[in-house]
Enzyme design. Structure first.
Site, PDB file in Angstrom:
ATOM      1  N   GLU A  96       0.940  -1.168   0.070  1.00 49.02           N
ATOM      2  CA  GLU A  96      -0.080   0.025  -0.036  1.00 49.02           C
ATOM      3  C   GLU A  96       0.750   1.090  -0.172  1.00 49.02           C
ATOM      4  O   GLU A  96       1.436   1.726   1.141  1.00 49.02           O
ATOM      5  CB  GLU A  96      -0.826  -0.072   1.290  1.00 49.02           C
ATOM      6  CG  GLU A  96      -2.089  -1.338   1.131  1.00 49.02           C
ATOM      7  CD  GLU A  96      -2.882  -1.253   0.163  1.00 49.02           C
ATOM      8  OE1 GLU A  96      -3.144  -0.210  -0.554  1.00 49.02           O
ATOM      9  OE2 GLU A  96      -3.420  -2.267  -0.113  1.00 49.02           O
ATOM     10  N   CYS A  98      -1.550   9.329   2.273  1.00 46.91           N
ATOM     11  CA  CYS A  98      -1.280   8.816   1.144  1.00 46.91           C
ATOM     12  C   CYS A  98      -2.211   9.110  -0.082  1.00 46.91           C
ATOM     13  O   CYS A  98      -1.886   9.187  -1.208  1.00 46.91           O
ATOM     14  CB  CYS A  98      -0.973   7.332   1.266  1.00 46.91           C
ATOM     15  SG  CYS A  98      -2.399   6.472   1.915  1.00 46.91           S
TER      16      CYS A  98
END
Length: 474
Positions: A211, A245
């Protein structure tokens, strides 16, 4: 404290005993994890504030509530997820056979968390690992020491110590941990570290979920309610001080839209954080002096023009919400993910030019389009690729457990949240239980071969429209 290999051996012995397999055990551990979060909310909030100066609102919504929702979702749906899947297309030769897909746990999972959301980026993968029947080693980020300490104290207090363990330490400890064999590695963080994760996994042929992140664009085009757009853009960009993110990394828009957007952004930031954002209780801080300096260096090298913010203080790691215009594609702010409260605005002349710009870059973790025109939103959706997509808002798509969260290309591989995490940590085992009946049909496949037998077998095993049923495998 036991060394790393002893911890892993203990967990592997437990897994091989089969104790994590039954539904009752999984539900019990999920309920205990739920209790861990609910009973220690204030302790968690204090740790997050100490590490990141996170306001309570942001900590509750992005760390605690998102974890609770994933737990509620898993507990409610676990029995369904665990059921064998029988909706498998069969041909005439297998009509009498029992064919199904069985989800089985992988074994011992390594979960490596990140510092920007130090609680939920550890606990959400853990929810999935428990639901799928695995054991897990957790490696929280050492950068957020207060949260790391809370996790190290609470996990063994609430969960089975034979099945789940927390390993603390820095980069060297993580490197040492990666020398061990795991059945899956789940990593959240930077692309640079992800490459080392892949190298470490290769000798053991360990599957990996990454991720990561990247430069997630916010494309504003066509007719738009500029005030609403400014509010949603500011909230999603400066939430967690831009250290997300999936935060919008930059804006693409026409010159006309930019000129209308700037006063709306100024007005919005004033209403959000007051005339001095550094004094606002709702503005967090950059996580460490090193990360603050990185942002200061990026901004200092930029060729763009600061039109909002730009102020910062090294002593308390404050960085004001900052907006720049006239930013070229070659600018220092456009070479890597910003990961802070700096928002460059780049201009384009057409929808096609904006799409072409997005497609020249690495595939982002998220892509945002703001427009009142559904044709614009759909065109960008259909002509681009990204880990996730959200029209007319930012970051909220990742909070829904029914949607998979993950990247594509340079922004990551694999996904989780809800059922998708359960699938990530499960092996889908293909199973067939054959009947002893119809042996007269089966003899057609035995030697000596003949054209007669071949003809019948081709007929019996050929797909015929409507004869195989539908397949709903995830």
């Amino acid at each position: 404290m036991a060394n790393q290999s002893e911890v892993i051996d203990r967990l592997r012995t437990t897994f091989r005993s089969g104790v994590t397999i039954p539904e009752e055990f999984r539900l019990n551990q999920l309920q205990k994890l739920l209790s861990l979060v609910e009973e220690n909310e204030q302790l968690i909030l204090d740790a997050l504030h100490k590490d990141l100066h996170k306001p309570k609102f942001e900590s509750v919504m992005s760390e605690i509530q998102i974890t609770l929702n994933d737990l509620y979702f898993a507990i409610d749906n676990l029995r369904t997820w665990m059921q064998p899947e029988y909706n498998i297309g069969k041909n005439l030769a297998t009509k009498m056979d029992e064919c199904f897909i069985r989800r089985e746990p992988l074994g011992v999972i390594l979960i490596i968390g990140a510092w920007n959301y130090p609680l939920h980026l550890i606990l959400l993968p853990l929810v999935a690992a428990i639901a799928a029947g695995n054991c897990a080693v957790l490696k929280p980020s050492e950068i957020c020491q207060a949260t790391e300490k809370v996790l190290a104290e609470l996990i063994p207090k609430y969960l089975s110590q034979d099945c789940y363990a927390v390993v603390c330490g820095g980069a060297e400890d993580t490197k040492s941990l990666l020398k061990n064999k795991f059945d899956h590695i789940f990593y959240t963080g930077s692309q640079a570290v992800a490459r080392s994760i892949l190298l470490a996994a290769a000798p053991h042929l360990t599957p990996v979920t990454l991720e990561l992140g990247g430069k997630s664009p916010c494309f504003i085009y066509g007719h738009i309610d500029i005030q609403k757009a400014a509010r949603r853009l500011c909230w999603s960009k400066f939430f967690n001080t831009g250290q997300s993110c999936v935060a919008p990394d930059y804006v693409l828009c026409t010159v006309e839209t930019r000129d209308a957007l700037l006063p709306a952004l100024k007005e919005t930031l004033l209403s959000f954080y007051g005339p001095d954002p550094g004094a606002s209780a709702d503005m967090g801080r950059i996580v460490t002096p090193r990360h603050w300096k990185r942002l200061a260096d990026m901004l200092g090298k930029s060729q763009g023009t600061v039109v909002i913010g730009g102020e910062s203080r090294e002593e308390d790691r404050y960085f004001a919400p900052t907006v720049l215009v006239d930013v070229p594609e070659s600018d220092s702010l456009m070479q890597e993910e910003i990961f802070g409260p700096i928002l460059p605005i780049l201009t384009i002349e057409s929808l096609e030019e904006g799409i072409e710009y997005i497609n020249r870059q690495e595939k982002p973790l998220a892509l945002y389009v703001f427009s009142d025109e559904s044709s614009v939103v759909n065109t960008v959706l259909n002509q681009t690729s990204s880990g996730g997509f959200c029209g007319n808002d930012g970051i909220v798509h990742m909070a829904l457990p029914g949607l998979p969260f993950g990247g594509v290309g340079a922004s990551g591989m694999g996904s989780y949240h809800g059922r998708w995490g359960f699938e990530t940590f499960s092996h889908r085992r293909s199973c067939m239980k054959r009947s002893w009946l119809l042996e007269k049909v089966n003899v057609l496949r035995y030697p000596p071969y003949s054209e007669y037998s071949l003809g019948w077998l081709r007929w019996a095993t050929t797909f015929k429209k409507g004869s195989w049923g539908s397949c709903t495998v995830m």
